[in-house]
Write a protein that holds these residues in place. Structure first.
Motif, mmCIF file in Angstrom:
data_model
loop_
_atom_site.group_PDB
_atom_site.id
_atom_site.type_symbol
_atom_site.label_atom_id
_atom_site.label_comp_id
_atom_site.label_asym_id
_atom_site.label_seq_id
_atom_site.Cartn_x
_atom_site.Cartn_y
_atom_site.Cartn_z
ATOM 1 N N ALA A 1 0.839 -1.212 0.000
ATOM 2 C CA ALA A 1 0.000 0.000 0.000
ATOM 3 C C ALA A 1 0.867 1.253 0.000
ATOM 4 O O ALA A 1 1.931 1.283 0.615
ATOM 5 N N ASP A 2 0.416 2.273 -0.735
ATOM 6 C CA ASP A 2 1.077 3.587 -0.703
ATOM 7 C C ASP A 2 0.562 4.406 0.468
ATOM 8 O O ASP A 2 1.266 5.287 0.971
ATOM 9 N N ILE A 3 -0.673 4.121 0.845
ATOM 10 C CA ILE A 3 -1.333 4.870 1.923
ATOM 11 C C ILE A 3 -2.113 3.881 2.779
ATOM 12 O O ILE A 3 -2.769 2.983 2.243
ATOM 13 N N VAL A 4 -2.039 4.035 4.099
ATOM 14 C CA VAL A 4 -2.875 3.216 4.988
ATOM 15 C C VAL A 4 -3.699 4.115 5.889
ATOM 16 O O VAL A 4 -3.233 5.166 6.352
ATOM 17 N N TYR A 5 -4.954 3.728 6.124
ATOM 18 C CA TYR A 5 -5.893 4.520 6.926
ATOM 19 C C TYR A 5 -6.568 3.573 7.912
ATOM 20 O O TYR A 5 -7.719 3.188 7.748
ATOM 21 N N PRO A 6 -5.825 3.145 8.978
ATOM 22 C CA PRO A 6 -6.388 2.183 9.931
ATOM 23 C C PRO A 6 -7.194 2.908 10.997
ATOM 24 O O PRO A 6 -6.676 3.772 11.701
ATOM 25 N N LYS A 7 -8.454 2.555 11.080
ATOM 26 C CA LYS A 7 -9.372 3.290 11.952
ATOM 27 C C LYS A 7 -10.501 2.381 12.422
ATOM 28 O O LYS A 7 -11.009 1.578 11.664
ATOM 29 N N SER A 8 -10.932 2.552 13.655
ATOM 30 C CA SER A 8 -11.978 1.709 14.207
ATOM 31 C C SER A 8 -13.371 2.196 13.822
ATOM 32 O O SER A 8 -13.575 3.392 13.602
ATOM 33 N N TRP A 9 -14.302 1.250 13.719
ATOM 34 C CA TRP A 9 -15.721 1.606 13.632
ATOM 35 C C TRP A 9 -16.539 0.476 14.244
ATOM 36 O O TRP A 9 -16.003 -0.599 14.530
ATOM 37 N N ALA A 10 -17.796 0.731 14.475
ATOM 38 C CA ALA A 10 -18.629 -0.233 15.198
ATOM 39 C C ALA A 10 -19.159 -1.314 14.261
ATOM 40 O O ALA A 10 -19.292 -1.093 13.059
ATOM 41 N N PRO A 11 -19.478 -2.508 14.822
ATOM 42 C CA PRO A 11 -20.105 -3.552 14.007
ATOM 43 C C PRO A 11 -21.466 -3.059 13.503
ATOM 44 O O PRO A 11 -22.247 -2.504 14.283
ATOM 45 N N ILE A 12 -21.723 -3.241 12.223
ATOM 46 C CA ILE A 12 -22.937 -2.674 11.605
ATOM 47 C C ILE A 12 -24.208 -3.248 12.233
ATOM 48 O O ILE A 12 -25.184 -2.526 12.428
ATOM 49 N N THR B 1 0.779 -1.797 13.513
ATOM 50 C CA THR B 1 2.091 -1.933 14.183
ATOM 51 C C THR B 1 3.221 -1.653 13.192
ATOM 52 O O THR B 1 3.000 -1.572 11.978
ATOM 53 N N GLU B 2 4.436 -1.569 13.726
ATOM 54 C CA GLU B 2 5.621 -1.416 12.855
ATOM 55 C C GLU B 2 5.710 -2.609 11.903
ATOM 56 O O GLU B 2 6.040 -2.456 10.723
ATOM 57 N N GLU B 3 5.364 -3.779 12.423
ATOM 58 C CA GLU B 3 5.440 -4.993 11.604
ATOM 59 C C GLU B 3 4.480 -4.870 10.416
ATOM 60 O O GLU B 3 4.856 -5.127 9.270
ATOM 61 N N LYS B 4 3.274 -4.404 10.707
ATOM 62 C CA LYS B 4 2.302 -4.237 9.618
ATOM 63 C C LYS B 4 2.801 -3.170 8.627
ATOM 64 O O LYS B 4 2.705 -3.335 7.403
ATOM 65 N N MET B 5 3.381 -2.117 9.159
ATOM 66 C CA MET B 5 3.851 -1.041 8.273
ATOM 67 C C MET B 5 4.930 -1.559 7.309
ATOM 68 O O MET B 5 5.021 -1.107 6.171
ATOM 69 N N ARG B 6 5.712 -2.549 7.798
ATOM 70 C CA ARG B 6 6.770 -3.093 6.928
ATOM 71 C C ARG B 6 6.200 -3.785 5.699
ATOM 72 O O ARG B 6 6.882 -3.950 4.688
ATOM 73 N N LEU B 7 4.922 -4.181 5.765
ATOM 74 C CA LEU B 7 4.281 -4.811 4.601
ATOM 75 C C LEU B 7 4.003 -3.817 3.482
ATOM 76 O O LEU B 7 3.812 -4.185 2.330
ATOM 77 N N THR B 8 3.999 -2.533 3.813
ATOM 78 C CA THR B 8 3.576 -1.531 2.826
ATOM 79 C C THR B 8 4.705 -1.215 1.855
ATOM 80 O O THR B 8 5.849 -1.618 2.061
ATOM 81 N N LYS B 9 4.372 -0.461 0.799
ATOM 82 C CA LYS B 9 5.349 -0.100 -0.246
ATOM 83 C C LYS B 9 6.633 0.449 0.381
ATOM 84 O O LYS B 9 6.608 1.502 1.030
ATOM 85 N N GLU B 10 7.676 -0.278 0.208
ATOM 86 C CA GLU B 10 8.982 0.067 0.802
ATOM 87 C C GLU B 10 8.895 0.335 2.303
ATOM 88 O O GLU B 10 9.708 1.086 2.855
ATOM 89 N N GLY B 11 7.859 -0.188 2.930
ATOM 90 C CA GLY B 11 7.659 0.046 4.372
ATOM 91 C C GLY B 11 7.394 1.488 4.710
ATOM 92 O O GLY B 11 7.454 1.892 5.868
ATOM 93 N N LYS B 12 7.063 2.285 3.676
ATOM 94 C CA LYS B 12 6.983 3.737 3.862
ATOM 95 C C LYS B 12 5.612 4.313 3.515
ATOM 96 O O LYS B 12 5.517 5.486 3.114
ATOM 97 N N ALA B 13 4.567 3.502 3.607
ATOM 98 C CA ALA B 13 3.234 4.018 3.281
ATOM 99 C C ALA B 13 2.923 5.238 4.133
ATOM 100 O O ALA B 13 3.387 5.356 5.263
#
Lengths: 412, 412, 412
Positions: free
Chosen positions: B279-290, B327-339
């Motif tokens: 991913a180039d951009i990540v937007y991790p955010k919580s929301w309620a179960p529908i 997490t940092e680990e998840k961020m490492r999955l992104t494009k060059e780890g730099k999303a």
């Protein structure tokens, strides 16, 4: 219901305008370092700083008398953040904003999401995107108020430096745990008027004394503000309070230093009479026992039974000193029995606002109008703190207001 | 405390002014249909509409940097109606009003008589007699927020058509149950700046993912706003969430359609890792179960034991997905780890604002300033929505601000 | 969502401007004594006073239609003090302030320290240092509201006379226990428009009648305001209510005197039908039994069981008169069955806002838009009360607005 309104065309003797110009000339002679600084504590400021703020406030007061439009912001917001109740300071801040052309927004932590885990650092930036000035009151907890204001200031500076904020909002301390500069400066302005100029304050004796009140947790910041500021103008400051009502040691130290450096004096006593004897000015006002204020900070929760118990002990302790009241008898001890009575308001008036309080009803009534005048300077002091922080050339700016000469209220 | 304030004379490289003029030229090339319309949902707007709002917001941002007075209303009121808590949007709305010269009034349903049997239809007119814009947040109940805004809009239109209102106030959606257009547009503006222009967003992958939070009832409108808007600029949008956290089907359908029509893509997955990968951009955010959000609407009363029980079940369900953390680990999955990490704020930061939350403290801290910048665009987006709805010739109007060249803050 | 906005350039037939000039000419013929006076009760005002306030309000309304900037204060604050709930009057006051260029500040006694022993006398001055106008609502307790406003007025006069306040703020009564002048004047303005001029009201029959409502403690001030004002324009006023719902005797006396002096008439009946018969205008509205309102003042505490018991008795008493409803059948009794229905809003509408109420849904719906128009005049009436109190040459001032001809909203 019917009263002559001071419509400019009828009241203006142009005297106010001449006064303003004379004051602006005085400002030009000073060398302040207020520009781009916050106003958090008077003791962080130089003599020229203090005098400049005072003179600018006086100019604004004259220009309003003269019905001259003093707005210099054309868009932009002044944000207030009151973490304790307020009437006069709240209104004074809004008046100051209106005087300079700023819109007002209040950061009401009830309505906001600060409760929901926002950090000060973040909130400070979120409320500052188009903000010129932020006024903060945080006076309830010793060791927290000034620190909160510093954190807020650091946060908006960080935001400005990192390009989050187009301009850095200036902070004005509307009362913290240590100082209450807008109050003390308004008080000083009142004294300058009552005694015909700052220079006439030299050698005058002011009694800053504790007084009895049936109330819990009044901050120490007003007496601390007075003892730290007044010695700087060569006044002889006597602080009086019962044992247990000491002020913060660092402020006591500051007061002594200010006296030494500026040819004033500072003493502490446990006798109200000694403080009142031959005083030119008396400032009898209640505050909480410092030990209780310190304990208050350590309690697990800020409402609840532990607080109630602390309140009970505070009131019990206060009640042992009901004789600390500004009575007619006490007033007779002062210089020719005619000392100027001061109070930041509201006062606890015996038989009026409470059964037994800080001041006798007859004494307060005699000085009621002077205390109102004392308070009336606060909007101009706040506006002055805003202007001197935001504009490098404040004397030129004030002169520009005069030259522009736009009416504040249309003349019809 | 001491920091260089960005006083115009010192910061202005006139670059901002050149930028503004270039943006105005771009606006002239577009053919929007925003005039006399409300801004309730981005998907009711054309590409030219969206781009115009974005460009106008950018011009206003440049003019503020340039210290140019942008007020075009000389009297008139902007009314806000927050039916849910808010800090940043509340202030952003007041900033936008101040920017354009509107006074602000808040419809506080506590203080008002709405509780006493007033209908929306009536209230809408009563608060609009001299109102130019109304901003509404009503995001708590699925199926209600957008409908409330439509009812309000219909009521003021009815009042205007029948001669009750001299002008029709424009509505701006400050978050409803379906969309959060001021947030998504501010996010888009942030992306345009971070990637050097809207055109550079084409082909970029953005992961809009659910994240764990120990909180109840967060609206679905932010993720819905993102998945519906971003595909329109050719972005590859991946929505990720655990089972049970689906978004409203009609919005999912809209997102797909927007992708197809505009050469972007839209996929849904139940794997956070899959979404983050490259991913180039990540937007991790919580929301309620529908399901819980839908059940919430059916409860007899909106406070009380039934709500408490629903909250308990919601938190219990969330707690099964604590591994959905950025997490940092998840961020490492992104494009060059730099999303680019994005958030609408406030974020639930693990170990900072809560024990376990949406994002690791180190990740958030690294992107803290960018998220502040992301938020800083909102006042300009709101002001842009106001201007484009109220003025037919917005490009000429912006040019008029530039030509008029009045300082926003006096230069002294 | 899409509606033609009344942008000045398209709607202006310049007719509004011609109307304004004609109205200004009429104002010049009158000899009011409003300058430097408060507006607390219509019966303290002369016929020329009332007509001037009405004409000035009409001019302001025309100038807004014409998109003319009406701001005459450049800095300065309008303070509101609501001691009872309000939506429309609160907004009307803010609209009026905005219309004239005043900033708004609200004296919220919750946030303030009034609870902490401040006297009215003191607070009045503290909130008036840069205040041009104060609007007060205090309508809950018979014998208190008007007195509070008088105390407030005396306090700021005292402050002005003693040099505490640079200018004396003008008071506007936003509803007290005796009168509701901004409502009655807006109602009069509505009648003048509906009947083609004040002169056409002579000989018209208006029925001010009580109506059933399942609510407790509605003030008597609206009916009192109507019966005291309308006879002054030669109207035949019939007040109808069940036994026990009498109004304050002194106001009844005033109404009779106003009728005698101005060729109107005033009668009281206990029959709603009699009041409705051949009426040109009907104003069916609920209010509390006067005995209960008087008892309410005497209760030791203003919340609590004693109040609950009083409320129970009030509702029980109201419930005996559910037949006092403005039904279609009742409307058929009026002049050609076509009387103008009026209400100050919000109305208790049977089957809409309550099970049984003041008015049938079909009747209210037929007159809904007219009641909105009735309310729409209030901001202009309040602004007119402000202007006429603050400016000696109000006709010249209005003419200045016209000549200045600045657009209220930029024309683009």
């Amino acid at each position: 219901m019917s009263a002559p309104v001071a419509t400019p065309t009828r009241t203006s003797s142009r005297q106010a305008l001449r006064n303003a110009k004379a004051l602006i000339a005085k400002i030009r002679k000073l060398n302040p370092a207020l520009f781009e600084k916050d106003f958090l504590r008077t003791w962080d400021k130089s003599q020229d700083d203090i005098q400049t703020v005072l003179l600018v406030a006086q100019v604004l007061e004259e220009l309003v008398k003269e019905n001259i439009d003093t707005r210099v912001f054309h868009g932009g917001v002044a944000v207030s953040n009151f973490r304790d109740n307020s009437t006069r300071t709240r209104f004074s801040f809004q008046f100051a904003a209106s005087l300079l052309g700023l819109d007002h927004a209040d950061l009401d932590e009830g309505k906001s999401q600060i409760a929901h885990g926002e950090t000060v650092r973040e909130t400070a930036n979120m409320v500052s995107f188009l903000t010129e000035v932020v006024g903060i009151r945080d006076d309830k907890f010793i060791g927290e108020g000034h620190r909160y204001q510093q954190e807020f200031a650091a946060a908006v500076l960080d935001g400005f430096m990192n390009g989050v904020l187009p301009r850095r909002p200036a902070l004005v301390n509307l009362q913290c745990d240590e100082d209450h500069p807008t109050q003390a400066m308004a008080d000083l302005m009142h004294l300058a008027k009552e005694f015909g100029g700052l220079e006439n304050l030299r050698g005058k004796k002011i009694a800053m004394t504790w007084a009895y009140s049936p109330s819990y947790g009044k901050p120490l910041s007003v007496p601390q503000a007075i003892i730290a500021l007044m010695p700087r103008f060569g006044m002889n400051v006597v602080l009086a309070h019962p044992e247990g009502y000491e002020l913060m040691p660092e402020v006591i130290e500051t007061a002594g230093r200010m006296a030494t450096e500026n040819g004033g004096s500072f003493q502490v006593t446990n006798s109200m009479d000694e403080a009142f004897r031959d005083a030119d000015i008396v400032y009898p006002k209640s505050w909480a026992p410092i030990a209780i204020m310190r304990e208050r900070v350590t309690l697990p929760e800020r409402e609840g039974p532990a607080q109630k118990e602390l309140e009970r002990r505070c009131l019990e302790m206060n009640a042992q000193h009901k004789d600390w009241e500004c009575t007619e008898e006490k007033m007779r001890l002062t210089k020719e029995g005619k000392a100027l009575y001061m109070h930041c308001l509201p006062a606890d008036i015996t038989g009026v606002s409470c059964k037994a309080g800080e001041v006798a009803a007859t004494v307060f009534e005699r000085y009621r109008i002077p205390t109102y005048k004392e308070a009336s300077h606060k909007p101009y002091v706040i506006a002055s703190m805003m202007l001197t922080s935001k504009f490098a050339g404040v004397a030129d700016l004030l002169n520009h207001m005069v030259e522009r000469g736009q009416p504040r209220v249309e003349n019809f």
